[in-house]
Design a protein around this motif. Structure first.
Motif, PDB file in Angstrom:
ATOM      1  N   LEU A 253     -10.574 101.476  -3.418  1.00  0.00           N
ATOM      2  CA  LEU A 253      -9.900 100.208  -3.689  1.00  0.00           C
ATOM      3  C   LEU A 253      -9.630  99.973  -5.169  1.00  0.00           C
ATOM      4  N   PHE A 254     -10.278 100.757  -6.041  1.00  0.00           N
ATOM      5  CA  PHE A 254     -10.004 100.642  -7.473  1.00  0.00           C
ATOM      6  C   PHE A 254      -8.565 101.070  -7.796  1.00  0.00           C
ATOM      7  N   VAL A 255      -7.929 101.782  -6.858  1.00  0.00           N
ATOM      8  CA  VAL A 255      -6.509 102.136  -6.970  1.00  0.00           C
ATOM      9  C   VAL A 255      -5.679 101.289  -6.021  1.00  0.00           C
ATOM     10  N   SER A 256      -6.030 101.309  -4.731  1.00  0.00           N
ATOM     11  CA  SER A 256      -5.192 100.666  -3.714  1.00  0.00           C
ATOM     12  C   SER A 256      -5.131  99.156  -3.864  1.00  0.00           C
ATOM     13  N   HIS A 257      -6.190  98.542  -4.370  1.00  0.00           N
ATOM     14  CA  HIS A 257      -6.264  97.090  -4.522  1.00  0.00           C
ATOM     15  C   HIS A 257      -6.566  96.716  -5.973  1.00  0.00           C
ATOM     16  N   ARG A 258      -5.977  97.470  -6.887  1.00  0.00           N
ATOM     17  CA  ARG A 258      -6.324  97.317  -8.301  1.00  0.00           C
ATOM     18  C   ARG A 258      -6.121  95.901  -8.823  1.00  0.00           C
ATOM     19  N   ASP A 259      -5.001  95.262  -8.478  1.00  0.00           N
ATOM     20  CA  ASP A 259      -4.726  93.926  -9.009  1.00  0.00           C
ATOM     21  C   ASP A 259      -5.717  92.901  -8.465  1.00  0.00           C
ATOM     22  N   GLN A 260      -5.995  92.982  -7.176  1.00  0.00           N
ATOM     23  CA  GLN A 260      -6.965  92.066  -6.583  1.00  0.00           C
ATOM     24  C   GLN A 260      -8.354  92.304  -7.165  1.00  0.00           C
ATOM     25  N   LEU A 261      -8.723  93.561  -7.299  1.00  0.00           N
ATOM     26  CA  LEU A 261     -10.031  93.905  -7.859  1.00  0.00           C
ATOM     27  C   LEU A 261     -10.152  93.409  -9.296  1.00  0.00           C
ATOM     28  N   ASN A 262      -9.145  93.693 -10.118  1.00  0.00           N
ATOM     29  CA  ASN A 262      -9.201  93.267 -11.513  1.00  0.00           C
ATOM     30  C   ASN A 262      -9.294  91.747 -11.622  1.00  0.00           C
ATOM     31  N   GLY A 263      -8.528  91.057 -10.778  1.00  0.00           N
ATOM     32  CA  GLY A 263      -8.578  89.598 -10.803  1.00  0.00           C
ATOM     33  C   GLY A 263      -9.931  89.054 -10.398  1.00  0.00           C
ATOM     34  N   ASP A 264     -10.521  89.621  -9.356  1.00  0.00           N
ATOM     35  CA  ASP A 264     -11.834  89.164  -8.904  1.00  0.00           C
ATOM     36  C   ASP A 264     -12.911  89.474  -9.937  1.00  0.00           C
ATOM     37  N   LEU A 265     -12.823  90.655 -10.548  1.00  0.00           N
ATOM     38  CA  LEU A 265     -13.786  91.006 -11.597  1.00  0.00           C
ATOM     39  C   LEU A 265     -13.667  90.058 -12.782  1.00  0.00           C
ATOM     40  N   LEU A 266     -12.442  89.784 -13.213  1.00  0.00           N
ATOM     41  CA  LEU A 266     -12.246  88.905 -14.360  1.00  0.00           C
ATOM     42  C   LEU A 266     -12.772  87.501 -14.074  1.00  0.00           C
ATOM     43  N   ALA A 267     -12.471  86.976 -12.894  1.00  0.00           N
ATOM     44  CA  ALA A 267     -12.947  85.638 -12.548  1.00  0.00           C
ATOM     45  C   ALA A 267     -14.474  85.586 -12.543  1.00  0.00           C
ATOM     46  N   PHE A 268     -15.108  86.629 -12.029  1.00  0.00           N
ATOM     47  CA  PHE A 268     -16.563  86.679 -11.995  1.00  0.00           C
ATOM     48  C   PHE A 268     -17.150  86.798 -13.398  1.00  0.00           C
TER      49      PHE A 268
END
Length: 272
Positions: A253-268
């Motif tokens: 998911l670090f590739v397939s869902h990169r934008d969602q992952l990055n957004g969730d990481l940043l918010a956290f």
């Protein structure tokens, strides 16, 4: 950049940007390069991003020993201490998440501010009498035997499932091939040892000890680390953990869902 561990192994790491430090811990078979879609994003957000190539991976040395969970945790600790990092955000994928859990047990959380466990191989993969939720040992052993017999074939058979492309995830054939080539560049000895160790290590007693803010992210279609065995259980075991489940995500998911992952990481990361 490189540093030498206490046993003389030379490990590679990358260090970009300025600001609060994020240390990225890669999965088995991959190295710092796996964070291609995370590191630039977080540097642009004002963070210092550091990524380690574990021994046997990437540009690091390929010794015959040190592929157990304790040594992996100690190697991570040596890097953090070498750079004198404080208020660290640890982000780990797959085996990297397990290494973070082991690091906290062995070295404490004095230098760590919060952690994110992505598709992590936690808490205990192998089925036993007291771990009926685990994966049957016969299945794990058969998978490892197939890996030993023909590693390129083993990877090729799982390539699409890794990104769950059958669920419509937009991952190009070139990206799939590129990631599989990265996996094949790892020391075969390191792969064998790391795979055996990560699926057989029991973290159940130590996860409840984690008192840091924790983010757990897992894909519901994860073939490598089935969500009922790993992500859902991990989130329940760590007090106060924030849990995000991606319905269409596989292990990559670090590739397939990169934008969602990055957004969730940043918010956290930015939540105080």
């Amino acid at each position: 950049m490189f540093f030498a561990t206490n046993d003389g192994t030379r490990l590679a790491y990358e260090d970009y940007g300025q600001g609060r430090p994020i240390v990225f811990v890669a999965s088995a078979m991959l190295c710092a390069d796996m964070w291609e879609y995370q590191i630039p994003y977080f540097v642009e957000q004002g963070y210092r991003c550091i990524a380690l190539d574990r021994r046997g991976h990437g540009r690091s040395d390929r010794p015959s020993t040190g592929y157990d969970m304790d040594t992996a945790a100690d190697d991570l600790a040596e890097l953090i201490e070498l750079l004198d990092l404080r208020d660290v955000i640890l982000v780990g994928h797959s085996m990297g998440g397990a290494e973070i859990a082991r690091y906290l047990h062995r070295h404490g959380d004095e230098r760590i501010e919060r952690i994110a466990l992505i598709s992590a191989m936690l808490p205990f993969m192998r089925q036993t009498d007291d771990n009926p939720e685990g994966i049957p040992g016969a299945l794990l052993d058969a998978s490892i035997a197939a890996l030993d017999a023909d590693r390129p074939k083993w990877l090729a058979r799982q390539a699409q499932a890794f990104f769950a492309t059958h669920l419509g995830n937009d991952v190009s054939p070139a990206q799939v091939d590129f990631t599989m080539r990265q996996c094949l560049e790892v020391s075969p000895w390191a792969v064998r040892q790391a795979q055996r160790n990560v699926v057989s290590f029991d973290h159940r007693a130590t996860l409840p000890e984690i008192k840091l803010p924790t983010l757990v992210i897992h894909g519901a279609a994860d073939f490598s680390a089935p969500i009922d065995v790993t992500g859902r259980r991990t989130a329940k075991m760590i007090p106060g953990a924030v849990y995000h489940e991606y319905p269409t995500a596989g292990h990559g998911l670090f590739v397939s869902h990169r934008d969602q992952l990055n957004g969730d990481l940043l918010a956290f990361i930015e939540k105080r």
